[in-house]
Scaffold this active site. Structure first.
Site, PDB file in Angstrom:
ATOM      1  N   TYR A   1      28.507  -0.458   9.804  1.00  0.00           N
ATOM      2  CA  TYR A   1      28.088  -0.487  11.207  1.00  0.00           C
ATOM      3  C   TYR A   1      29.305  -0.534  12.132  1.00  0.00           C
ATOM      4  O   TYR A   1      29.412   0.249  13.080  1.00  0.00           O
ATOM      5  CB  TYR A   1      27.196  -1.701  11.444  1.00  0.00           C
ATOM      6  CG  TYR A   1      26.865  -1.966  12.895  1.00  0.00           C
ATOM      7  CD1 TYR A   1      25.944  -1.168  13.572  1.00  0.00           C
ATOM      8  CD2 TYR A   1      27.475  -3.016  13.590  1.00  0.00           C
ATOM      9  CE1 TYR A   1      25.634  -1.410  14.912  1.00  0.00           C
ATOM     10  CE2 TYR A   1      27.167  -3.267  14.919  1.00  0.00           C
ATOM     11  CZ  TYR A   1      26.252  -2.458  15.578  1.00  0.00           C
ATOM     12  OH  TYR A   1      25.959  -2.697  16.904  1.00  0.00           O
TER      13      TYR A   1
ATOM     14  N   GLY B   1      17.187   6.301  22.066  1.00  0.00           N
ATOM     15  CA  GLY B   1      16.822   5.041  21.428  1.00  0.00           C
ATOM     16  C   GLY B   1      16.341   4.007  22.421  1.00  0.00           C
ATOM     17  O   GLY B   1      16.783   2.850  22.396  1.00  0.00           O
ATOM     18  N   SER B   2      15.404   4.394  23.270  1.00  0.00           N
ATOM     19  CA  SER B   2      15.086   3.562  24.433  1.00  0.00           C
ATOM     20  C   SER B   2      13.665   3.014  24.449  1.00  0.00           C
ATOM     21  O   SER B   2      13.143   2.652  25.505  1.00  0.00           O
ATOM     22  CB  SER B   2      15.336   4.359  25.721  1.00  0.00           C
ATOM     23  OG  SER B   2      14.795   5.665  25.648  1.00  0.00           O
TER      24      SER B   2
ATOM     25  N   GLY C   1      14.410  -3.027  23.014  1.00  0.00           N
ATOM     26  CA  GLY C   1      15.734  -3.632  23.026  1.00  0.00           C
ATOM     27  C   GLY C   1      16.609  -3.218  24.188  1.00  0.00           C
ATOM     28  O   GLY C   1      16.152  -3.052  25.324  1.00  0.00           O
ATOM     29  N   ILE C   2      17.888  -3.049  23.897  1.00  0.00           N
ATOM     30  CA  ILE C   2      18.854  -2.715  24.941  1.00  0.00           C
ATOM     31  C   ILE C   2      18.514  -1.382  25.594  1.00  0.00           C
ATOM     32  O   ILE C   2      18.629  -1.233  26.811  1.00  0.00           O
ATOM     33  CB  ILE C   2      20.281  -2.696  24.349  1.00  0.00           C
ATOM     34  CG1 ILE C   2      20.727  -4.133  24.014  1.00  0.00           C
ATOM     35  CG2 ILE C   2      21.267  -2.056  25.322  1.00  0.00           C
ATOM     36  CD1 ILE C   2      22.060  -4.212  23.298  1.00  0.00           C
ATOM     37  N   GLY C   3      18.086  -0.404  24.807  1.00  0.00           N
ATOM     38  CA  GLY C   3      17.754   0.903  25.373  1.00  0.00           C
ATOM     39  C   GLY C   3      16.643   0.829  26.393  1.00  0.00           C
ATOM     40  O   GLY C   3      16.708   1.450  27.460  1.00  0.00           O
TER      41      GLY C   3
END
Length: 265
Positions: free
Chosen positions: A154, A14-15, A18-20
């Site tokens: 979540y 998931g990169s 965002g954070i990834g």
């Protein structure tokens, strides 16, 4: 103290944003070869290009695969059969009331947020054990210990991330492979900006200001009183991925700005 990941291969799920994406950049800055993974070829190419542009000499490549599915995981494993560092970052979130969340949505969240990481760890840990060195990092959330009333599905999956990482750390005792989880709090990403788009339109605030306002309103226990920046989260991952963190395993490390009002997890 210098974080040096030269010679290490890192797979980050998931990169593409965002954070990834921030984690991929931080690992590349530390000298690792980074594998970016996402569902859309264009987004994977853009993420690889972004890191390459920002990190001179970066060793980074991409794999197109939907890791929410077993077939997608097999595609990744065919392209990248081994890793020294695995960052299970893939995750989805939304705001939905408990009574409006059908079984199918619970199952989708569990498949994406939990099972994807289980599959990747099963694949890559054997090689780490054989090498007597490896790092597995699960990106959980402060919502995994302080379940939000409006994001129960979540929060439940993020609590599961903590259970898997802690149990796997114990399973790998004495192997040289560490397993940890990080717990980001509200972090300013494209996904958060999308979630707040209606509020931004109504308030006239900038996206960053609206995110900070959201933190003060929805997470009033925050000590920093703002949304974290992606780099602030990614820096913790870079440390955990490094040889410097060799005595840290089975841990859940918070980078939540103090949202969780506790001296322990």
């Amino acid at each position: 103290m210098k974080i040096d990941l030269s010679g290490k291969l890192a797979v980050v799920s998931g990169s593409t944003a965002g954070i990834g994406l921030g984690i991929g950049k931080a690992l590349a800055l530390s000298g690792a070869t980074v594998v970016i993974v996402g569902r859309a070829a264009g987004k994977v190419d853009d993420a690889v290009a972004s890191i390459t542009a920002q990190v001179p000499g970066a060793q980074v490549r991409g794999v197109v695969a939907d890791l929410a599915t077993a077939e997608g995981a097999r595609q990744l494993f065919a392209a990248e059969p081994r890793a020294d560092i695995l960052v299970n970052n893939l995750g989805i979130f939304n705001e939905v009331d408990f009574f409006d969340t059908p079984d199918e949505e619970w199952a989708r969240f569990y498949e994406v947020n939990v099972i994807s990481g289980v599959r990747l760890a099963r694949q890559y840990v054997d090689g780490m054990v054989a090498s007597q060195w490896g790092r597995v990092i699960f990106v959980s959330s402060e919502s995994g210990v302080a379940i939000p009333a409006n994001m129960i599905n979540y929060g439940t999956t993020k609590a599961a991330n903590l259970a898997v990482s802690h149990g796997l750390a114990k399973r790998l005792s004495g192997t040289g492979v560490t397993v940890n989880a990080i717990l980001p709090g509200p972090t300013f990403t494209d996904g958060v900006e999308e979630m707040l788009k209606d509020a931004i339109a109504q308030s006239g605030r900038t996206a960053q200001d609206e995110a900070d306002h959201f933190v003060r309103r929805a997470r009033p226990s925050s000590i920093i009183q703002r949304a974290a920046h992606v780099d602030e989260v990614a820096n913790l991952v870079a440390y955990l991925a490094s040889p410097l963190s060799s005595a840290t395993t089975g841990a859940a490390l918070r980078v939540d700005g103090g949202v969780v009002d506790s001296m322990a997890i």
